[in-house]
Scaffold this motif. Structure first.
Motif, PDB file in Angstrom:
ATOM      1  N   GLY A 158      43.749  45.456  31.443  1.00 25.30           N
ATOM      2  CA  GLY A 158      42.522  45.459  30.664  1.00 25.30           C
ATOM      3  C   GLY A 158      42.631  44.692  29.368  1.00 25.30           C
ATOM      4  N   LYS A 159      43.673  43.846  29.250  1.00 27.44           N
ATOM      5  CA  LYS A 159      43.874  43.112  27.998  1.00 27.44           C
ATOM      6  C   LYS A 159      42.913  41.928  27.920  1.00 27.44           C
ATOM      7  N   LEU A 160      42.241  41.808  26.801  1.00 28.62           N
ATOM      8  CA  LEU A 160      41.352  40.682  26.516  1.00 28.62           C
ATOM      9  C   LEU A 160      42.155  39.570  25.844  1.00 28.62           C
ATOM     10  N   PHE A 161      42.165  38.313  26.328  1.00 34.11           N
ATOM     11  CA  PHE A 161      41.555  37.807  27.519  1.00 34.11           C
ATOM     12  C   PHE A 161      42.176  36.468  27.857  1.00 34.11           C
ATOM     13  N   ARG A 162      41.853  35.868  29.005  1.00 33.81           N
ATOM     14  CA  ARG A 162      42.362  34.566  29.406  1.00 33.81           C
ATOM     15  C   ARG A 162      41.183  33.618  29.633  1.00 33.81           C
ATOM     16  N   VAL A 163      41.411  32.339  29.369  1.00 32.63           N
ATOM     17  CA  VAL A 163      40.332  31.359  29.474  1.00 32.63           C
ATOM     18  C   VAL A 163      40.789  30.185  30.333  1.00 32.63           C
ATOM     19  N   GLN A 164      39.955  29.800  31.283  1.00 27.19           N
ATOM     20  CA  GLN A 164      40.204  28.606  32.084  1.00 27.19           C
ATOM     21  C   GLN A 164      38.934  27.769  32.134  1.00 27.19           C
ATOM     22  N   LEU A 165      39.090  26.505  32.548  1.00 26.13           N
ATOM     23  CA  LEU A 165      37.949  25.594  32.570  1.00 26.13           C
ATOM     24  C   LEU A 165      37.199  25.656  33.896  1.00 26.13           C
ATOM     25  N   GLU A 166      37.947  25.568  35.005  1.00 28.26           N
ATOM     26  CA  GLU A 166      37.301  25.545  36.310  1.00 28.26           C
ATOM     27  C   GLU A 166      36.819  26.941  36.694  1.00 28.26           C
ATOM     28  N   ARG A 167      35.625  27.004  37.238  1.00 31.08           N
ATOM     29  CA  ARG A 167      34.991  28.290  37.501  1.00 31.08           C
ATOM     30  C   ARG A 167      35.744  29.120  38.540  1.00 31.08           C
ATOM     31  N   GLY A 168      36.233  28.493  39.574  1.00 28.35           N
ATOM     32  CA  GLY A 168      36.858  29.249  40.656  1.00 28.35           C
ATOM     33  C   GLY A 168      38.325  28.959  40.847  1.00 28.35           C
ATOM     34  N   ALA A 169      38.953  28.286  39.904  1.00 27.63           N
ATOM     35  CA  ALA A 169      40.347  27.875  40.076  1.00 27.63           C
ATOM     36  C   ALA A 169      41.273  29.082  40.155  1.00 27.63           C
ATOM     37  N   THR A 170      42.257  29.022  41.058  1.00 27.53           N
ATOM     38  CA  THR A 170      43.267  30.073  41.184  1.00 27.53           C
ATOM     39  C   THR A 170      44.669  29.494  41.028  1.00 27.53           C
ATOM     40  N   ASP A 171      44.753  28.352  40.340  1.00 23.63           N
ATOM     41  CA  ASP A 171      46.028  27.649  40.222  1.00 23.63           C
ATOM     42  C   ASP A 171      46.815  28.031  38.970  1.00 23.63           C
ATOM     43  N   GLY A 172      46.325  29.004  38.198  1.00 20.14           N
ATOM     44  CA  GLY A 172      47.068  29.473  37.041  1.00 20.14           C
ATOM     45  C   GLY A 172      46.861  28.675  35.774  1.00 20.14           C
ATOM     46  N   PHE A 173      45.977  27.688  35.783  1.00 22.68           N
ATOM     47  CA  PHE A 173      45.719  26.909  34.563  1.00 22.68           C
ATOM     48  C   PHE A 173      44.749  27.674  33.666  1.00 22.68           C
ATOM     49  N   HIS A 174      45.302  28.426  32.742  1.00 27.58           N
ATOM     50  CA  HIS A 174      44.484  29.174  31.800  1.00 27.58           C
ATOM     51  C   HIS A 174      45.273  29.352  30.512  1.00 27.58           C
ATOM     52  N   LEU A 175      44.558  29.651  29.446  1.00 30.28           N
ATOM     53  CA  LEU A 175      45.183  30.008  28.181  1.00 30.28           C
ATOM     54  C   LEU A 175      45.212  31.528  28.067  1.00 30.28           C
ATOM     55  N   ASP A 176      46.343  32.063  27.611  1.00 33.05           N
ATOM     56  CA  ASP A 176      46.426  33.482  27.277  1.00 33.05           C
ATOM     57  C   ASP A 176      46.070  33.627  25.805  1.00 33.05           C
ATOM     58  N   GLN A 195      38.987  42.812  41.183  1.00 30.61           N
ATOM     59  CA  GLN A 195      38.640  41.953  42.314  1.00 30.61           C
ATOM     60  C   GLN A 195      39.469  42.351  43.534  1.00 30.61           C
ATOM     61  N   SER A 196      39.060  41.895  44.692  1.00 30.19           N
ATOM     62  CA  SER A 196      39.811  42.179  45.905  1.00 30.19           C
ATOM     63  C   SER A 196      41.020  41.258  46.002  1.00 30.19           C
ATOM     64  N   LEU A 197      42.140  41.809  46.460  1.00 25.03           N
ATOM     65  CA  LEU A 197      43.343  41.002  46.657  1.00 25.03           C
ATOM     66  C   LEU A 197      43.164  40.022  47.800  1.00 25.03           C
ATOM     67  N   TYR A 198      42.314  40.382  48.758  1.00 24.39           N
ATOM     68  CA  TYR A 198      42.117  39.540  49.940  1.00 24.39           C
ATOM     69  C   TYR A 198      40.682  39.042  50.037  1.00 24.39           C
ATOM     70  N   PRO A 199      40.513  37.802  50.503  1.00 24.10           N
ATOM     71  CA  PRO A 199      41.551  36.846  50.913  1.00 24.10           C
ATOM     72  C   PRO A 199      42.352  36.324  49.714  1.00 24.10           C
ATOM     73  N   LEU A 200      43.637  36.099  49.944  1.00 27.09           N
ATOM     74  CA  LEU A 200      44.533  35.713  48.863  1.00 27.09           C
ATOM     75  C   LEU A 200      44.086  34.448  48.144  1.00 27.09           C
ATOM     76  N   GLU A 201      43.554  33.506  48.896  1.00 29.50           N
ATOM     77  CA  GLU A 201      43.210  32.220  48.290  1.00 29.50           C
ATOM     78  C   GLU A 201      42.046  32.313  47.313  1.00 29.50           C
ATOM     79  N   ASP A 202      41.293  33.418  47.352  1.00 28.87           N
ATOM     80  CA  ASP A 202      40.164  33.577  46.432  1.00 28.87           C
ATOM     81  C   ASP A 202      40.502  34.441  45.226  1.00 28.87           C
ATOM     82  N   CYS A 203      41.707  34.972  45.188  1.00 25.84           N
ATOM     83  CA  CYS A 203      42.076  35.931  44.157  1.00 25.84           C
ATOM     84  C   CYS A 203      42.650  35.223  42.935  1.00 25.84           C
ATOM     85  N   ILE A 204      42.008  35.406  41.780  1.00 27.54           N
ATOM     86  CA  ILE A 204      42.547  34.885  40.530  1.00 27.54           C
ATOM     87  C   ILE A 204      43.633  35.834  40.071  1.00 27.54           C
ATOM     88  N   SER A 205      44.825  35.333  39.905  1.00 26.77           N
ATOM     89  CA  SER A 205      45.945  36.220  39.578  1.00 26.77           C
ATOM     90  C   SER A 205      46.608  35.807  38.282  1.00 26.77           C
TER      91      SER A 205
END
Length: 671
Positions: A528-546, A661-671
């Motif tokens: 529940g920690k605020l927060f992370r920011v990324q540019l792409e709306r649906g990206a799941t590649d880990g490109f975000h700022l903590d 969010q749901s863990l599955y499908p894995l490819e849609d899960c922002i982690s």
């Protein structure tokens, strides 16, 4: 002379059954003669203790002890009241005085608890040794505390035995059954129990099989089934119920329990819901897979980890270097354990005879503890079959629950490319990920800078806030003018001028709304920690700022993950601007002060084995920091607010709760 006993007895008798508060008030009017003062003060202390006014009760017992002929029981009562009020050192002294006069079991228990809380392990163990085993504990709360103390020093059999006796006396106490099931689980997990423990951990003796005789799957299942039947309101008990059923061979029953557990995650407003959902989803879907009716795809479903049997296991207790466990998880493979007879501050994880990761050991506890997650990127390139073991840097092998030293691992869906990747210079980093090549990592770092540049400008223009580098990103830049070569994340922060976590959280939510409206995607982690920011709306590649807010409260800096020390805003703003690979970056006004206070005096020296252990944080610090976490209920309100604010806004971003969010499908899960 007025008889105190008759007065209080009359006050407490009759149809009205006046409370102890009435008796205490009346007794103040019945001042005894000098020869009865000690007994009078003690009775007054007892009345106050029954009302849980521990400080007042303690003062009365002090006065009783100040009069001639003090009694041992008054020392105990004083110590107990001081323990309840949190005055541990004085409590321990009073309890020691009581136990020196009389070795009462209940007194020894409280002395052990107070000593352990103070970090005086030797005194705690000495009190437990005086207590012996097989003691009948009458009070539920005391029995639970005693069992937890036994468990903290590895005496899981004694913890289980204590609660088993208590359950027999309180067969309808749901929480006792739940806690007993947890200690049965410990016995099964480690394959036995420590039987003799001293303050010198090297003298601790472990006996394999002692716990296994009482920790049969059917017995463990019976206890947790009883707990859930007695009190079905506890959703967090459903997962251990599922595990117990699975271990007992009832996969269908286990699936049913986990289905209910996952459903409760989506309904609950408690913080456990966002930390547990993915873990429970993985367990549920893996069970369905093993039943031949999968509803999700995951290469880890087929993973198996089996501890090899030892050639022989001693029937007698003996010292062990330490114990460890290996199992699949939704993140990958998790290795965790503890050191017993060794004082090493690191452990090494060996795969097929090669050290692939060194991990620091946490010293917060009686035994040194460690945990390491091999993330999915590492697991997917491991060999399809291999052995894994854990050693100290001195070459001593830790043991598994079977008394052996190795796990046999099968990963049918892995590619087997790990050896080649390591030969080419890749490593498994502190997060358990397989590191990219230095060239690939540098490219990723450039992308982080691009994100930072846009978010920094937005903070400055929209919020009039400076966004400065933090943690590892700041450390690399300040030490060497660049990223740490293998660093694959980006930490930044801003100063909040709010002065308590609730206000900081409210302000952060306002910022989140504006960021999403401007097209950024904001995510909130599993705590529940605020927060992370990324540019792409649906990206799941880990490109975000903590990103994290810093605030100042009671003369201290407070910032996640676990930092708090005396400081002022002037240590951070106005910021100092510099250049990182041609990009303007901001740093705190006194960077060295922050790095020294956060990382310690050795901040200038790289520590490749570094892992953050949240358990090492002062509980009071953690509590205040976690008050700034967003709860599931608050997230749903924020989600509704964001949806309303961005309605009709072109190019708006997203708000995501990672744990919800749901863990599955894995490819849609922002982690």
């Amino acid at each position: 002379m007025v008889n105190y006993r008759k007065v209080t007895a009359k006050l407490k008798s009759g149809s009205d059954k006046l409370k102890w508060s009435s008796a205490a008030a009346a007794s103040a009017l019945v001042r005894p003669l000098s020869r009865d003062k000690a007994a009078w003060f003690a009775r007054q202390g007892a009345a106050e203790a029954r009302m849980r006014r521990w400080d007042v009760a303690a003062e009365h017992y002090r006065q009783a002890l100040a009069v001639e002929n003090p009694q041992a029981v008054w020392h105990f009562q004083l110590g107990y009241c001081l323990l309840k009020s949190g005055n541990l050192a004085s409590a321990r002294d009073s309890l020691q005085a009581a136990c020196a006069a009389q070795k009462q079991p209940s007194w020894l228990i409280q002395l052990a608890l107070a000593s352990y809380a103070l970090g005086d392990i030797e005194a705690a163990i000495a009190a437990l040794d005086e207590l012996g085993t097989g003691v009948e504990v009458q009070e539920v709360e005391t029995g639970i505390e005693l069992a937890e103390l036994y468990a903290s020093i590895g005496r899981w059999f004694d913890a289980q035995a204590t609660l088993s006796r208590l359950v027999a006396s309180h067969p309808k106490h749901a929480n006792l059954h739940r806690r007993l099931s947890g200690h049965l689980g410990k016995l099964a997990l480690w394959g036995g129990s420590f039987t003799e423990v001293s303050a010198d951990r090297a003298q601790a003796l472990f006996q394999f099989g002692k716990g296994a005789k009482v920790a049969k799957p059917a017995a463990a299942r019976q206890v947790i089934e009883r707990a859930v039947k007695l009190d079905p309101r506890h959703a967090t008990w459903l997962a251990p119920l599922g595990d117990a059923r699975f271990d007992d061979g009832d996969v269908e029953g286990a699936i049913s329990a986990y289905e209910s557990a996952v459903e409760e995650c989506d309904r609950s407003d408690a913080m456990w819901a966002i930390t547990a959902k993915h873990r429970w989803q993985f367990r549920l879907e893996r069970m369905r897979f093993l039943q031949g009716r999968p509803q999700a795809e995951d290469p880890l479903f087929a993973a198996t980890t089996v501890p090899k049997l030892a050639a022989s296991v001693s029937a007698e207790p003996e010292p062990v270097v330490g114990l460890y466990d290996l199992r699949p998880s939704f993140l990958g493979l998790v290795v965790d354990g503890f050191l017993a007879s060794s004082d090493a501050d690191q452990v090494e994880i060996w795969l097929n005879g090669e050290n692939i990761r060194t991990v620091n050991v946490s010293t917060d506890g009686f035994f040194g503890q460690f945990r390491f997650h091999f993330r999915r990127s590492s697991v997917e390139i491991m060999p399809q079959e291999f052995t894994l073991e854990v050693r100290t840097p001195q070459g001593e092998s830790l043991l598994t629950r079977t008394g052996g030293t190795e796990y046999e691992v099968r990963l049918p869906n892995s590619t087997g490319q790990l050896a080649a990747a390591l030969a080419e210079g890749s490593k498994i980093d502190k997060k358990g990920e397989i590191s990219k090549s230095l060239a690939e990592t540098r490219e990723r770092q450039q992308e982080y800078l691009r994100i930072y540049e846009q978010v920094r400008d937005f903070f400055e223009q929209r919020f009039d806030r400076s966004l400065f580098l933090m943690y590892g990103t700041l450390l690399g830049y300040y030490r060497g003018g660049d990223f740490i070569p293998t660093d694959d994340d980006f930490d930044a922060g801003y100063v909040s001028y709010r002065t308590n976590p609730a206000e900081v959280k409210a302000e952060a939510q306002d910022l989140v709304v504006e960021l999403v409206k401007a097209g950024f995607t904001v995510s909130i982690n599993r705590r529940g920690k605020l927060f992370r920011v990324q540019l792409e709306r649906g990206a799941t590649d880990g490109f975000h700022l903590d990103l994290r807010p810093l605030w100042f409260q009671d003369g201290k800096l407070w910032v996640h993950n676990h930092c708090s020390y005396p400081s002022t805003p002037e240590k951070f703003v106005p910021v100092v601007d510099g250049q990182l690979r041609g990009t303007r970056v901001s740093t705190p006004a006194d960077t060295e002060d922050f790095l020294r206070n956060h990382y310690g005096p050795g901040w200038k020296t790289p520590d490749p084995g570094f892992i953050y252990y949240g358990d090492e944080v002062d509980p009071l610090v953690r509590k205040n920091l976690e008050a700034a976490f967003i709860t599931p209920a608050e997230y749903r309100k924020l989600e509704a607010r964001v949806a309303k604010e961005i309605a009709g806004v072109p190019g708006a971003g997203r708000l995501v709760s990672i744990g919800a969010q749901s863990l599955y499908p894995l490819e849609d899960c922002i982690s």
